[in-house]
Design an enzyme around this catalytic site. Structure first.
Site, PDB file in Angstrom:
ATOM      1  N   SER A  36       0.786  -1.244   0.000  1.00 14.18           N
ATOM      2  CA  SER A  36       0.000   0.000   0.000  1.00 14.18           C
ATOM      3  C   SER A  36       0.812   1.284   0.000  1.00 14.18           C
ATOM      4  O   SER A  36       0.387   2.280  -0.588  1.00 14.18           O
ATOM      5  CB  SER A  36      -0.969   0.010   1.177  1.00 14.18           C
ATOM      6  N   ASP A 252      -2.797   5.837  11.439  1.00 16.89           N
ATOM      7  CA  ASP A 252      -3.101   4.409  11.520  1.00 16.89           C
ATOM      8  C   ASP A 252      -1.851   3.585  11.830  1.00 16.89           C
ATOM      9  O   ASP A 252      -1.910   2.359  11.913  1.00 16.89           O
ATOM     10  CB  ASP A 252      -3.758   3.919  10.224  1.00 16.89           C
ATOM     11  N   HIS A 255       0.577   3.901   7.395  1.00 20.66           N
ATOM     12  CA  HIS A 255       0.683   4.635   6.130  1.00 20.66           C
ATOM     13  C   HIS A 255       1.162   6.066   6.345  1.00 20.66           C
ATOM     14  O   HIS A 255       0.778   6.703   7.332  1.00 20.66           O
ATOM     15  CB  HIS A 255      -0.664   4.649   5.408  1.00 20.66           C
TER      16      HIS A 255
END
Length: 279
Positions: A36, A252, A255
Site C-alpha cells: 500500500s 493508523d 501509512h
C-alpha cells in the site's frame, strides 16, 4: 531497381526496430513495486498535481478511461501513478527530484505495480497463485486489475518500456504484511533475480532501493520490520535501504501522510542520484 528499393526499405525498418536505433539512452526507467505505501495511500493534494515536469513520465499499467490513460502508454507523471484511484506514492517525488537534478536531456519514467496489503509472495512468479487463492476478496479484486498476475504485468510493461529507454533501477516498498518474517530478504532476492532474468538485466547496473516502513519514532506498528529490511544489502549487494525516520504517518501507524510520501520519495532520489553519477 524496385527490388533494390524494397531491400533498402526493409533494412531501414529492421534498423529502426533495433534497440540501438529506437531506444533513448537518456530515458531512465524505474520499476516500482510493493504494497500500500508504494501504491499510495495518502490523498493527492493540489500541490502534487501542479508543475509536473513533462520530462517525468509514468507508464499506465492498466486502462484508466477517466484519466484518459491506456495501458502501456506514457503520460506526464501527474498522480495517481499506480492505478486509477490510488493516492500519492514515494514514486511521485522520487521522479520529480531526479528530473530537477539530472541534465535537461534526461527524462525519467516510472512503472508502478503495487497491491495494498500484499505479502512479497504476490510477486513470486512461480507460487503467487496459491497465495492469491487464500487471500481475502479485497486483495483478489486488486489483483484482478492486473489480469490476476501483478508480477507478469510489471514484466510486460517493463519490456515495452525497454523499447523506449533503459531500466536504471527498482524501487520497492513492502514489508508490513511480512513483519518479522526472517526469510523476507531471500523472498525479495527471488523477485529481484527473476526480474533480472526476465528482462535481461545485469544486477550491477540495476540497484534495488527498498524503503523502510513507518518508523518507531512515528509510532509505526510494523517498525520492527526495519531491522530485517536493514539486512537486505547482505543478500542483494546492489541494494540500498531508504530510511523513513521523521516521515509522518496518517494516524493508523501504517501509512504515510502526503508529506511523508514527499519526504520518502526525495530520499529514494537522493540515494539514486549518486548512483547515476550526480553529486
Amino acid at each position: 531497381m524496385k527490388i533494390k528499393i524494397a531491400f533498402i526499405s526493409t533494412l531501414i525498418l529492421l534498423m529502426v526496430g533495433m534497440d540501438g536505433f529506437s531506444q533513448d539512452k537518456n530515458f531512465y526507467i524505474f520499476l516500482c513495486l510493493g504494497q500500500s505505501n508504494m501504491e499510495g495511500n495518502a490523498p493527492i493534494e493540489e500541490q502534487d498535481k501542479e508543475n509536473v515536469d513533462p520530462r517525468f513520465q509514468v507508464m499506465s499499467t492498466i486502462d484508466c478511461p477517466d484519466l484518459g490513460r491506456e495501458k502501456g502508454q506514457w503520460y506526464t507523471a501527474v498522480p495517481p501513478l499506480c492505478r486509477c484511484y490510488t493516492g500519492l506514492t514515494p514514486a511521485d517525488y522520487f521522479g520529480r527530484t531526479l528530473v530537477a537534478n539530472l541534465p535537461e536531456k534526461v527524462r525519467v519514467g516510472v512503472i508502478n505495480v503495487a497491491v495494498g496489503g500484499c505479502k512479497i509472495e504476490l510477486f513470486d512468479k512461480d507460487n503467487y497463485q496459491s497465495y492469491v487463492e487464500t487471500s481475502p476478496d479485497w486483495l483478489k479484486n486488486m489483483v484482478k486489475e492486473y489480469d490476476g498476475d501483478p508480477y507478469q504485468r510489471l514484466v510486460d510493461m517493463a519490456k515495452l518500456a525497454q523499447k523506449d529507454g533503459v531500466i536504471k533501477g527498482i524501487l520497492l516498498h513492502q514489508g508490513e504484511s511480512n513483519t518479522n518474517d526472517t526469510l523476507w530478504t531471500q523472498k525479495v532476492k527471488l523477485v529481484y533475480d527473476n526480474l533480472m532474468t526476465d528482462l535481461n538485466l545485469k544486477p550491477k547496473n540495476v540497484p534495488l532501493l527498498a524503503g523502510e516502513v513507518v518508523s518507531a519514532d512515528q509510532g509505526g506498528a510494523c517498525a520492527s520490520m526495519n531491522k530485517i529490511i536493514a539486512t537486505l544489502p547482505e543478500v542483494i549487494p546492489n541494494s540500498y535501504v531508504i530510511p523513513s525516520n521523521g516521515c509522518p504517518q496518517r494516524g493508523d501507524n501504517l501509512h504515510f501522510t502526503a508529506e511523508g510520501y514527499r519526504m520518502l520519495g526525495k530520499r529514494y532520489a537522493e540515494t539514486m542520484l549518486p548512483l547515476l553519477g550526480i553529486k
